[in-house]
Scaffold this motif. Structure first.
Motif, mmCIF file in Angstrom:
data_model
loop_
_atom_site.group_PDB
_atom_site.id
_atom_site.type_symbol
_atom_site.label_atom_id
_atom_site.label_comp_id
_atom_site.label_asym_id
_atom_site.label_seq_id
_atom_site.Cartn_x
_atom_site.Cartn_y
_atom_site.Cartn_z
ATOM 1 N N GLY A 15 0.796 -1.219 0.000
ATOM 2 C CA GLY A 15 0.000 0.000 0.000
ATOM 3 C C GLY A 15 0.827 1.268 0.000
ATOM 4 O O GLY A 15 0.302 2.363 -0.226
ATOM 5 N N GLY A 16 2.121 1.134 0.253
ATOM 6 C CA GLY A 16 3.005 2.288 0.300
ATOM 7 C C GLY A 16 3.468 2.728 -1.076
ATOM 8 O O GLY A 16 3.052 2.176 -2.102
ATOM 9 N N SER A 17 4.356 3.725 -1.070
ATOM 10 C CA SER A 17 4.860 4.300 -2.307
ATOM 11 C C SER A 17 6.372 4.402 -2.269
ATOM 12 O O SER A 17 6.975 4.567 -1.198
ATOM 13 C CB SER A 17 4.276 5.700 -2.543
ATOM 14 O OG SER A 17 2.880 5.656 -2.679
ATOM 15 N N ARG A 38 9.661 6.021 -5.030
ATOM 16 C CA ARG A 38 10.045 6.589 -6.309
ATOM 17 C C ARG A 38 11.463 6.166 -6.638
ATOM 18 O O ARG A 38 12.403 6.437 -5.881
ATOM 19 C CB ARG A 38 9.953 8.113 -6.320
ATOM 20 C CG ARG A 38 10.170 8.690 -7.718
ATOM 21 C CD ARG A 38 10.012 10.184 -7.784
ATOM 22 N NE ARG A 38 11.191 10.893 -7.314
ATOM 23 C CZ ARG A 38 11.478 12.162 -7.639
ATOM 24 N NH1 ARG A 38 10.642 12.828 -8.430
ATOM 25 N NH2 ARG A 38 12.548 12.743 -7.153
ATOM 26 N N ARG A 47 -1.089 2.332 -11.245
ATOM 27 C CA ARG A 47 -0.365 2.416 -9.972
ATOM 28 C C ARG A 47 1.016 3.047 -10.144
ATOM 29 O O ARG A 47 1.484 3.744 -9.253
ATOM 30 C CB ARG A 47 -0.199 1.024 -9.360
ATOM 31 C CG ARG A 47 -1.490 0.315 -9.061
ATOM 32 C CD ARG A 47 -1.262 -0.975 -8.273
ATOM 33 N NE ARG A 47 -0.459 -1.939 -8.994
ATOM 34 C CZ ARG A 47 0.694 -2.436 -8.565
ATOM 35 N NH1 ARG A 47 1.195 -2.042 -7.410
ATOM 36 N NH2 ARG A 47 1.353 -3.330 -9.290
ATOM 37 N N PHE A 48 1.673 2.771 -11.259
ATOM 38 C CA PHE A 48 3.022 3.273 -11.515
ATOM 39 C C PHE A 48 2.971 4.363 -12.578
ATOM 40 O O PHE A 48 2.155 4.313 -13.503
ATOM 41 C CB PHE A 48 3.925 2.156 -12.017
ATOM 42 C CG PHE A 48 4.278 1.100 -11.000
ATOM 43 C CD1 PHE A 48 3.647 1.011 -9.777
ATOM 44 C CD2 PHE A 48 5.270 0.165 -11.288
ATOM 45 C CE1 PHE A 48 3.974 0.040 -8.856
ATOM 46 C CE2 PHE A 48 5.621 -0.812 -10.378
ATOM 47 C CZ PHE A 48 4.962 -0.882 -9.156
ATOM 48 N N THR A 49 3.858 5.336 -12.434
ATOM 49 C CA THR A 49 3.973 6.418 -13.406
ATOM 50 C C THR A 49 5.437 6.648 -13.727
ATOM 51 O O THR A 49 6.266 6.805 -12.825
ATOM 52 C CB THR A 49 3.367 7.719 -12.864
ATOM 53 O OG1 THR A 49 1.997 7.500 -12.516
ATOM 54 C CG2 THR A 49 3.441 8.821 -13.918
ATOM 55 N N GLN A 88 7.515 6.361 -10.381
ATOM 56 C CA GLN A 88 6.725 6.549 -9.174
ATOM 57 C C GLN A 88 5.832 5.330 -8.992
ATOM 58 O O GLN A 88 5.032 5.017 -9.873
ATOM 59 C CB GLN A 88 5.882 7.818 -9.275
ATOM 60 C CG GLN A 88 4.984 8.064 -8.086
ATOM 61 C CD GLN A 88 5.752 8.351 -6.807
ATOM 62 O OE1 GLN A 88 6.705 9.131 -6.818
ATOM 63 N NE2 GLN A 88 5.336 7.738 -5.702
ATOM 64 N N MET A 89 5.993 4.659 -7.870
ATOM 65 C CA MET A 89 5.247 3.426 -7.612
ATOM 66 C C MET A 89 4.327 3.639 -6.425
ATOM 67 O O MET A 89 4.808 3.879 -5.309
ATOM 68 C CB MET A 89 6.222 2.273 -7.336
ATOM 69 C CG MET A 89 7.241 2.072 -8.446
ATOM 70 S SD MET A 89 8.289 0.623 -8.191
ATOM 71 C CE MET A 89 9.159 1.103 -6.715
ATOM 72 N N ASN A 90 3.045 3.575 -6.666
ATOM 73 C CA ASN A 90 2.036 3.741 -5.613
ATOM 74 C C ASN A 90 1.271 2.434 -5.417
ATOM 75 O O ASN A 90 1.316 1.537 -6.262
ATOM 76 C CB ASN A 90 1.063 4.854 -5.989
ATOM 77 C CG ASN A 90 1.748 6.201 -6.132
ATOM 78 O OD1 ASN A 90 2.740 6.488 -5.462
ATOM 79 N ND2 ASN A 90 1.222 7.037 -7.017
ATOM 80 N N SER A 91 0.575 2.355 -4.307
ATOM 81 C CA SER A 91 -0.243 1.161 -3.999
ATOM 82 C C SER A 91 0.555 -0.113 -4.195
ATOM 83 O O SER A 91 0.107 -1.064 -4.854
ATOM 84 C CB SER A 91 -1.502 1.147 -4.881
ATOM 85 O OG SER A 91 -2.271 2.316 -4.695
ATOM 86 N N LEU A 92 1.736 -0.131 -3.634
ATOM 87 C CA LEU A 92 2.632 -1.270 -3.832
ATOM 88 C C LEU A 92 2.034 -2.560 -3.282
ATOM 89 O O LEU A 92 1.319 -2.561 -2.267
ATOM 90 C CB LEU A 92 3.979 -0.990 -3.176
ATOM 91 C CG LEU A 92 4.892 -0.038 -3.950
ATOM 92 C CD1 LEU A 92 5.996 0.500 -3.061
ATOM 93 C CD2 LEU A 92 5.483 -0.740 -5.162
#
Length: 121
Positions: free
Chosen positions: A13-15, A17, A64-66, A79-83
């Protein structure tokens, strides 16, 4: 030469970069990509950004990723979100002057050394 960094240990759930710094004066001409390799598995495509900022993502990370780039800093970011735990892998950045077939590893002559991302449940 490419150098990836920014990996680490995160809870689900973490992020995070990731950054990939490139040396040389022609970074803006290169298409950049991120791949990842989990233990015992193939190195898989994650995301791609073209020299003119077109982006493509693997289905597993879409939304989730950008991926982005800063040509003034010769750097590409992921950028990785909602891991998720299944995102655990060594992440590699890669560069190519070729276009098309952005998920095809042999098209990338330049690779960074990889940075470990571990996501705990």
């Amino acid at each position: 030469q490419l150098q990836a960094f920014g990996g680490g240990l995160m809870q689900a759930g973490g992020s995070l970069r990731l950054s990939c710094a490139a040396s040389g004066r022609t970074f803006s001409r290169y298409n950049m990509a991120w791949f990842r390799q989990a233990p015992g598995k193939e190195r898989d495509f994650v995301g791609y950004i073209s020299w003119n900022n077109s982006t493509y993502y693997a289905d597993s990370v879409k939304g989730r990723f950008t991926i982005s780039r800063d040509n003034a800093k010769n750097t590409v970011y992921l950028q990785m979100n909602s891991l998720k735990p299944e995102d655990t892998a060594v992440y590699f950045c890669a560069a190519t002057e070729y276009t098309g077939a952005y998920h095809y590893k042999p098209l990338y002559p330049y690779w960074g050394q990889g940075t470990q991302v571990t996501v705990s449940s």
